[in-house]
Design a protein around this motif. Structure first.
Motif, PDB file in Angstrom:
ATOM      1  N   VAL A 156       0.874  -1.629  -0.214  1.00 53.47           N
ATOM      2  CA  VAL A 156      -0.032  -0.017  -0.122  1.00 53.47           C
ATOM      3  C   VAL A 156       0.341   1.356   0.530  1.00 53.47           C
ATOM      4  N   HIS A 157       0.312   2.314  -0.679  1.00 56.29           N
ATOM      5  CA  HIS A 157       1.042   3.659  -0.631  1.00 56.29           C
ATOM      6  C   HIS A 157       0.277   4.313  -0.309  1.00 56.29           C
ATOM      7  N   SER A 158       0.766   5.714   0.085  1.00 61.97           N
ATOM      8  CA  SER A 158       0.319   7.300   1.176  1.00 61.97           C
ATOM      9  C   SER A 158      -0.188   7.579  -0.713  1.00 61.97           C
ATOM     10  N   PRO A 159      -1.359   8.149  -0.864  1.00 64.51           N
ATOM     11  CA  PRO A 159      -2.192   9.230  -2.031  1.00 64.51           C
ATOM     12  C   PRO A 159      -1.129   9.501  -2.195  1.00 64.51           C
ATOM     13  N   ASP A 160       0.237  10.554  -1.393  1.00 64.71           N
ATOM     14  CA  ASP A 160       1.090  11.229  -2.525  1.00 64.71           C
ATOM     15  C   ASP A 160       2.192  10.346  -3.042  1.00 64.71           C
ATOM     16  N   GLY A 161       2.481   8.877  -3.120  1.00 66.78           N
ATOM     17  CA  GLY A 161       3.488   7.926  -3.627  1.00 66.78           C
ATOM     18  C   GLY A 161       4.761   8.454  -2.272  1.00 66.78           C
ATOM     19  N   LEU A 162       4.448   8.415  -1.635  1.00 66.64           N
ATOM     20  CA  LEU A 162       5.675   9.006  -1.139  1.00 66.64           C
ATOM     21  C   LEU A 162       6.403   8.503   0.148  1.00 66.64           C
ATOM     22  N   ALA A 163       5.317   7.324   0.729  1.00 67.44           N
ATOM     23  CA  ALA A 163       5.399   6.799   1.673  1.00 67.44           C
ATOM     24  C   ALA A 163       4.739   5.095   1.001  1.00 67.44           C
ATOM     25  N   SER A 192      10.999   6.818  -3.389  1.00 65.66           N
ATOM     26  CA  SER A 192      11.029   5.237  -3.078  1.00 65.66           C
ATOM     27  C   SER A 192      11.141   4.332  -2.124  1.00 65.66           C
ATOM     28  N   ALA A 193      10.949   3.168  -3.173  1.00 69.38           N
ATOM     29  CA  ALA A 193      10.965   2.377  -1.633  1.00 69.38           C
ATOM     30  C   ALA A 193      12.632   2.002  -2.403  1.00 69.38           C
ATOM     31  N   ASP A 194      13.532   2.027  -3.089  1.00 69.37           N
ATOM     32  CA  ASP A 194      14.904   1.641  -3.327  1.00 69.37           C
ATOM     33  C   ASP A 194      15.698   2.728  -2.754  1.00 69.37           C
ATOM     34  N   ARG A 195      15.268   3.942  -2.253  1.00 70.73           N
ATOM     35  CA  ARG A 195      15.595   5.703  -2.057  1.00 70.73           C
ATOM     36  C   ARG A 195      14.998   5.875  -0.666  1.00 70.73           C
ATOM     37  N   PRO A 196      14.514   5.549  -0.097  1.00 70.43           N
ATOM     38  CA  PRO A 196      14.255   6.189   1.230  1.00 70.43           C
ATOM     39  C   PRO A 196      14.369   7.039   1.917  1.00 70.43           C
ATOM     40  N   LEU A 232      15.096  20.110   6.450  1.00 74.03           N
ATOM     41  CA  LEU A 232      15.234  20.987   4.777  1.00 74.03           C
ATOM     42  C   LEU A 232      15.613  19.340   3.997  1.00 74.03           C
ATOM     43  N   SER A 233      17.003  19.448   4.829  1.00 79.37           N
ATOM     44  CA  SER A 233      17.808  18.748   3.871  1.00 79.37           C
ATOM     45  C   SER A 233      17.292  17.134   3.421  1.00 79.37           C
ATOM     46  N   TYR A 234      16.523  16.991   4.296  1.00 77.76           N
ATOM     47  CA  TYR A 234      16.049  15.661   4.193  1.00 77.76           C
ATOM     48  C   TYR A 234      15.014  15.518   3.416  1.00 77.76           C
ATOM     49  N   ILE A 235      13.642  16.188   3.175  1.00 76.09           N
ATOM     50  CA  ILE A 235      11.985  16.132   2.725  1.00 76.09           C
ATOM     51  C   ILE A 235      11.731  18.023   1.894  1.00 76.09           C
TER      52      ILE A 235
END
Length: 290
Positions: A156-163, A192-196, A232-235
């Motif tokens: 399952v993924h969040s509506p924005d596709g970021l989780a 993405s799950a490959d680069r979380p 900010l550096s993360y998101i």
């Protein structure tokens, strides 16, 4: 009912991060350790600053490993036999929001008090309490979408596709589940799950109630407070940052009202020593003519 945190409380941060799964870690482990230490669990540490917490019966062990060999900052294992291999294991990496780890350790503390049947309960499909897919329900209630990213994986993924949260079917290597990301469950946030940005893993026999505690916290729509310079550096470009309002002034006390009224009261002037003429004064009497 609004989920917005009350800005009048003492908040450690200057912005709210929304959605909360993009908030990253607070960098402080104490809140997640507290539920277990409150039960009297043993705490040890090594010369590198790693912390180890063990249940009194040694059947549950937690490692907080800032100086570990990889990015697995939190590792929690449970054992049916204190001297045998782990029955289940969970890992949170070094960027996982601390609140999610705290949700897990709080649920673990509750389960431990209930006994081995709670914290060693194996998932079982089709049961009321231990069906593994109950852990996904809190995410679906917040409109996360069902996905099939690759063969053998339900997600399952969040509506924005970021989780997202992934469940891998089939047989898995028990040792790999405990030491790599090739585990039965994987929860992540990022592009993405490959680069979380962060990830968490749980092995096959992790109790459903413990997983559900994490997904309930992840899916909560309330934002999390963070310091802007640490976030900010993360998101950057993914999350919404809302400035935290300054605390509202406290309600005035009766003494405050009395003092304010005193400052607005006009000053009293002394009565004049010479009477003032008025239109009601009697006219002067005429004197004799000269």
């Amino acid at each position: 009912m609004s989920h917005q945190p009350d800005p009048r409380h003492d908040i450690d941060g200057d912005v709210y991060v929304s959605p909360r799964y993009l908030a990253s870690t607070t960098g402080i482990g104490d809140p997640a350790l507290a539920p277990l230490l409150d039960l009297g669990w043993d705490l040890q540490h090594d010369e590198d600053g790693n912390v180890y917490v063990s249940a009194p019966d040694r059947r549950v062990r937690l490692g907080y490993l800032p100086e570990g060999e990889d990015d697995g900052l939190w590792r929690i294992n449970a054992y049916r036999d204190p001297f045998g291999p782990p029955t289940w294991g969970v890992c949170f990496n070094d960027r996982t929001p601390t609140e999610f780890v705290s949700a897990f350790t709080t649920a673990l503390a509750t389960a431990y008090e209930q006994g081995p049947d709670a914290y060693l309960a194996r998932p079982a499909a089709g049961t009321d309490e231990h069906d593994p897919f109950l852990a996904v329900v809190p995410l679906l209630k917040q409109r996360w979408e069902i996905d099939r990213p690759r063969w053998g994986v339900f997600a399952v993924h969040s509506p924005d596709g970021l989780a997202g949260m992934e469940f891998t079917t089939g047989d898995l290597d028990p040792e790999a589940e405990l030491t790599t990301r090739d585990a039965r469950w994987q929860l992540w946030a990022g592009k993405s799950a490959d680069r979380p940005v962060w990830y968490a893993t749980a092995s096959t026999d992790t109790p459903v109630a413990l997983l559900t505690a994490v997904t309930q916290c992840v899916s909560d729509p309330a934002p999390l407070p963070r310091w802007r310079q640490d976030t900010l550096s993360y998101i950057k470009g993914m999350a919404q940052l809302t400035p935290i309002l300054p605390p509202e002034p406290s309600a005035p006390t009766p003494l405050d009202v009395q003092r304010a009224a005193a400052t607005r009261r006009p000053a009293a002037f002394p009565a004049p020593s010479v009477p003032r003429w008025s239109t009601t004064s009697r006219p002067a009497l005429r004197g004799p003519r000269r």
